[in-house]
Design a protein around this motif. Sequence first.
Motif, PDB file in Angstrom:
ATOM      1  N   GLN A  69       0.847  -1.192   0.000  1.00  0.00           N
ATOM      2  CA  GLN A  69       0.000   0.000   0.000  1.00  0.00           C
ATOM      3  C   GLN A  69       0.881   1.241   0.000  1.00  0.00           C
ATOM      4  N   MET A  70       0.425   2.273  -0.699  1.00  0.00           N
ATOM      5  CA  MET A  70       1.169   3.524  -0.726  1.00  0.00           C
ATOM      6  C   MET A  70       0.198   4.664  -0.451  1.00  0.00           C
ATOM      7  N   GLY A  71       0.617   5.590   0.398  1.00  0.00           N
ATOM      8  CA  GLY A  71      -0.250   6.718   0.704  1.00  0.00           C
ATOM      9  C   GLY A  71       0.332   7.542   1.826  1.00  0.00           C
ATOM     10  N   SER A  72      -0.393   8.552   2.273  1.00  0.00           N
ATOM     11  CA  SER A  72       0.104   9.370   3.369  1.00  0.00           C
ATOM     12  C   SER A  72       0.059   8.524   4.638  1.00  0.00           C
ATOM     13  N   PRO A  73       0.921   8.827   5.629  1.00  0.00           N
ATOM     14  CA  PRO A  73       0.945   8.007   6.845  1.00  0.00           C
ATOM     15  C   PRO A  73      -0.426   7.849   7.487  1.00  0.00           C
ATOM     16  N   MET A  74      -1.220   8.932   7.574  1.00  0.00           N
ATOM     17  CA  MET A  74      -2.512   8.844   8.238  1.00  0.00           C
ATOM     18  C   MET A  74      -3.491   7.991   7.437  1.00  0.00           C
ATOM     19  N   GLU A  75      -3.418   8.122   6.118  1.00  0.00           N
ATOM     20  CA  GLU A  75      -4.261   7.324   5.233  1.00  0.00           C
ATOM     21  C   GLU A  75      -4.028   5.836   5.488  1.00  0.00           C
ATOM     22  N   ILE A  76      -2.732   5.477   5.600  1.00  0.00           N
ATOM     23  CA  ILE A  76      -2.391   4.074   5.801  1.00  0.00           C
ATOM     24  C   ILE A  76      -2.798   3.608   7.188  1.00  0.00           C
ATOM     25  N   TYR A  77      -2.665   4.499   8.149  1.00  0.00           N
ATOM     26  CA  TYR A  77      -3.061   4.150   9.517  1.00  0.00           C
ATOM     27  C   TYR A  77      -4.573   3.970   9.608  1.00  0.00           C
ATOM     28  N   GLU A  78      -5.289   4.841   8.934  1.00  0.00           N
ATOM     29  CA  GLU A  78      -6.745   4.811   9.066  1.00  0.00           C
ATOM     30  C   GLU A  78      -7.429   3.804   8.153  1.00  0.00           C
ATOM     31  N   ARG A  79      -6.865   3.619   6.987  1.00  0.00           N
ATOM     32  CA  ARG A  79      -7.504   2.676   6.063  1.00  0.00           C
ATOM     33  C   ARG A  79      -6.502   1.691   5.468  1.00  0.00           C
ATOM     34  N   PRO A  80      -5.938   0.816   6.290  1.00  0.00           N
ATOM     35  CA  PRO A  80      -5.007  -0.175   5.745  1.00  0.00           C
ATOM     36  C   PRO A  80      -5.751  -1.096   4.772  1.00  0.00           C
ATOM     37  N   GLN A  81      -5.153  -1.327   3.628  1.00  0.00           N
ATOM     38  CA  GLN A  81      -5.836  -2.097   2.587  1.00  0.00           C
ATOM     39  C   GLN A  81      -5.700  -3.601   2.761  1.00  0.00           C
ATOM     40  N   THR A  82      -4.658  -4.035   3.489  1.00  0.00           N
ATOM     41  CA  THR A  82      -4.487  -5.468   3.671  1.00  0.00           C
ATOM     42  C   THR A  82      -4.216  -5.763   5.145  1.00  0.00           C
ATOM     43  N   VAL A  83      -4.344  -7.032   5.500  1.00  0.00           N
ATOM     44  CA  VAL A  83      -4.090  -7.461   6.870  1.00  0.00           C
ATOM     45  C   VAL A  83      -2.622  -7.176   7.217  1.00  0.00           C
ATOM     46  N   PHE A  84      -1.714  -7.385   6.223  1.00  0.00           N
ATOM     47  CA  PHE A  84      -0.294  -7.160   6.475  1.00  0.00           C
ATOM     48  C   PHE A  84      -0.031  -5.713   6.875  1.00  0.00           C
ATOM     49  N   VAL A  85      -0.557  -4.784   6.087  1.00  0.00           N
ATOM     50  CA  VAL A  85      -0.340  -3.360   6.366  1.00  0.00           C
ATOM     51  C   VAL A  85      -0.946  -2.991   7.714  1.00  0.00           C
ATOM     52  N   ALA A  86      -2.144  -3.496   7.967  1.00  0.00           N
ATOM     53  CA  ALA A  86      -2.836  -3.199   9.228  1.00  0.00           C
ATOM     54  C   ALA A  86      -2.007  -3.656  10.411  1.00  0.00           C
ATOM     55  N   GLY A  87      -1.374  -4.828  10.280  1.00  0.00           N
ATOM     56  CA  GLY A  87      -0.590  -5.361  11.380  1.00  0.00           C
ATOM     57  C   GLY A  87       0.768  -4.710  11.501  1.00  0.00           C
ATOM     58  N   PHE A  88       1.271  -4.192  10.388  1.00  0.00           N
ATOM     59  CA  PHE A  88       2.625  -3.645  10.413  1.00  0.00           C
ATOM     60  C   PHE A  88       2.669  -2.216  10.923  1.00  0.00           C
ATOM     61  N   ILE A  89       1.687  -1.430  10.554  1.00  0.00           N
ATOM     62  CA  ILE A  89       1.674  -0.026  10.968  1.00  0.00           C
ATOM     63  C   ILE A  89       0.837   0.101  12.244  1.00  0.00           C
ATOM     64  N   GLY A  90       1.424   0.727  13.231  1.00  0.00           N
ATOM     65  CA  GLY A  90       0.750   0.872  14.520  1.00  0.00           C
ATOM     66  C   GLY A  90       1.468   0.056  15.569  1.00  0.00           C
ATOM     67  N   SER A  91       1.606   0.629  16.780  1.00  0.00           N
ATOM     68  CA  SER A  91       2.323  -0.082  17.831  1.00  0.00           C
ATOM     69  C   SER A  91       1.639   0.179  19.165  1.00  0.00           C
ATOM     70  N   PRO A  92       1.276  -0.841  19.936  1.00  0.00           N
ATOM     71  CA  PRO A  92       1.372  -2.264  19.577  1.00  0.00           C
ATOM     72  C   PRO A  92       0.477  -2.604  18.387  1.00  0.00           C
ATOM     73  N   ALA A  93       0.780  -3.728  17.763  1.00  0.00           N
ATOM     74  CA  ALA A  93       0.089  -4.059  16.514  1.00  0.00           C
ATOM     75  C   ALA A  93      -1.409  -4.237  16.724  1.00  0.00           C
ATOM     76  N   MET A  94      -2.128  -4.036  15.635  1.00  0.00           N
ATOM     77  CA  MET A  94      -3.590  -4.155  15.660  1.00  0.00           C
ATOM     78  C   MET A  94      -4.018  -5.555  16.129  1.00  0.00           C
ATOM     79  N   ASN A  95      -5.128  -5.616  16.885  1.00  0.00           N
ATOM     80  CA  ASN A  95      -5.697  -6.911  17.277  1.00  0.00           C
ATOM     81  C   ASN A  95      -6.451  -7.488  16.092  1.00  0.00           C
ATOM     82  N   PHE A  96      -6.234  -8.758  15.836  1.00  0.00           N
ATOM     83  CA  PHE A  96      -7.000  -9.431  14.782  1.00  0.00           C
ATOM     84  C   PHE A  96      -7.850 -10.534  15.410  1.00  0.00           C
TER      85      PHE A  96
END
Lengths: 354, 294
Positions: A215-242
């Motif tokens: 995924q490519m986009g502004s940091p907030m865009e990626i934080y708010e709307r991660p397009q894949t499970v990988f991106v969602a888990g990678f950005i943000g600390s601690p990682a997103m709960n799945f």
Amino acid sequence: MGALRLTNIHKTYANGHQAVRGINIEIEKGEFLVLVGPSGCGKSTLLRTIAGLEAISEGEIHIAGQRVDTEAPAKRDIAMVFQNYALYPHMTVYKNMAYGLHNRGVDKQTIDQKVKHAAGLLKLTDYLHRKPSQLSGGQRQRVAMGRAIVRDPQAFLFDEPLSNLDAKLRVQMRNEIKTLQRSLGTTSVYVTHDQTEAMTLADRLAVVNAGVIEQMGSPMEIYERPQTVFVAGFIGSPAMNFLTGRLHNGRLEIGELSIVLQQPPRFDGEVIVGLRPEHLYRQAEHAFSLPFQIEVLEPLGADTLVWGHVSGVQETVVARLSRAYPADAPRTLTLYFNEAELHLFDAATEQRLS
Amino acid sequence: MLLKRVHFSGSPIPYIFIVPQLLIIAVFFFWPACQAVYLSFMLEDPWGLSSTFVWFENYQVLFSSAEYLSTTLFTLVYCALVVFFSLGLALLLAVKANSVIHGQSAYRLLLTWVYAVAPAVAGITAYFLFNRHIGVLFQWITQTGWAFAPETNAFDASVMLVLVSVWKQVPVNFVFFLAGLQGISKSLREAAQLDCASGFRRFWTITFPLLAPTAFFLMVINITYAFFDTFGLIDTLTQGRPGGATTTMVYKVFQDGFLGADLGLSSAQSVVLMVLVLLLTVFQFLFVERRVHY
């Protein structure tokens, strides 16, 4: 026309390993692009192909409209800052910065002027006659920056430049790099595996995984709307709960919990529900609630990380609660969350359901 | 403040620890050295029946001898040539081997092999290679039209000796240079690649200065080699022929002392060599090492 354009870049090593598998990026002049991803994802390889330190197997690289992928590294008009600084140990700080200009036939007076200017910007004026071995880590990092600045190149390439610094210095240098890049307005590509660095520095963020851009986009865009499970888990600390769940006719079932969504995606079946730790609240003003069994408390000072389980759900869940949480408080509590802050992914494709 | 050194105040233990080392040095270095100095003042008859104290007569004979002068000159020129060519060639080979990606270990093994050959064996091997009747190298050289005659021509004999000495020393230098090159970090070489387009220039401005400590160390080793360790080569290959033209100072000590039985003169030469080595060491550490970046 972008300052730096990568078209369909592939890099396959002789042993058959595909490090980069078809990457397209167009970077505007003055933009700060951060490539972030786990180690071995191909982000460093991509940067090194831009620098010319590694040849690409397929694709084209254009810098300022000029095709450069067959040019030698020194002819590409880029400057690179390395992870371990790569300063020439036998040269003084001054000579380290002047070396690249000297080899390009710039006259002595101009070199002197540029080096002194860069040294002023980086607060290195008093250290110009020292050898790198007599400098601290942060100062060495600045010299490495200075060596890039004096060249006044089309683009800066940063290869994890802050990894060798201690945590405090890293924050300071991060700010300095950002300020400097803003004031110089030089197009930059920055590689890191540290998502804090990535979020804070980037104008635009590219999350790389297994040789492709997820995924490519502004940091907030990626934080708010991660397009894949990988991106969602990678950005943000601690990682997103799945949490695994089921979506049926706008009704979401997670363990024993069953909620009706206001704006459900048009999808029926297995889903992965993503919920960030900071989006679990103790205040009842949020729409949905979860019964939560506390197992471990991690006080961070300003916040407390609370690890535990939601009944009927296998996965460990973590919540970031503001302020300290008393250790002798009850071991069960109710946490609240909003529909708007839920991320739903198709369990089969791991793609976002919107 | 923390003391960096361990202090044993008044304890004999540290001295006991270094006694074996001191004994070895005393027996195998100081005692012979003193003997050499003592003998250099004596005139001794070949059968060892009588000796006379003659002050500096041995030194007077030595320094007024045209033969000793020419031996000294040959030694210096020979040493300079051997050091220059063995270092230069080894550096070239190391740089080339370092840039080879596939089969690097095969190159390394082949180039290091010669190191395992003893000097005397190397000398005999070379003797066969340069033999007038069966020598392969001799035939190649004569095929170029050069009337190669190491038995009678001083220049030809010197060429042969230098060639063999360099060949014997290159592997050692190669191993050290290669290790030095591999010690230069990859990112440093890459930074240089971005800063400088010319590989030749990059070598002389980045790689070579970083190899300087290795090169300095090797220079010391190589001078010692050319002076002292080539004895075996000379003894098996030329024995100083023709007419003493390939006699080095060390070989002459052996000739005058053990073959000529003139112990006094031979000892005087040993003392001269000792002084020379001392001066050389002082010079190297004072003037050369200062310019070397570590």
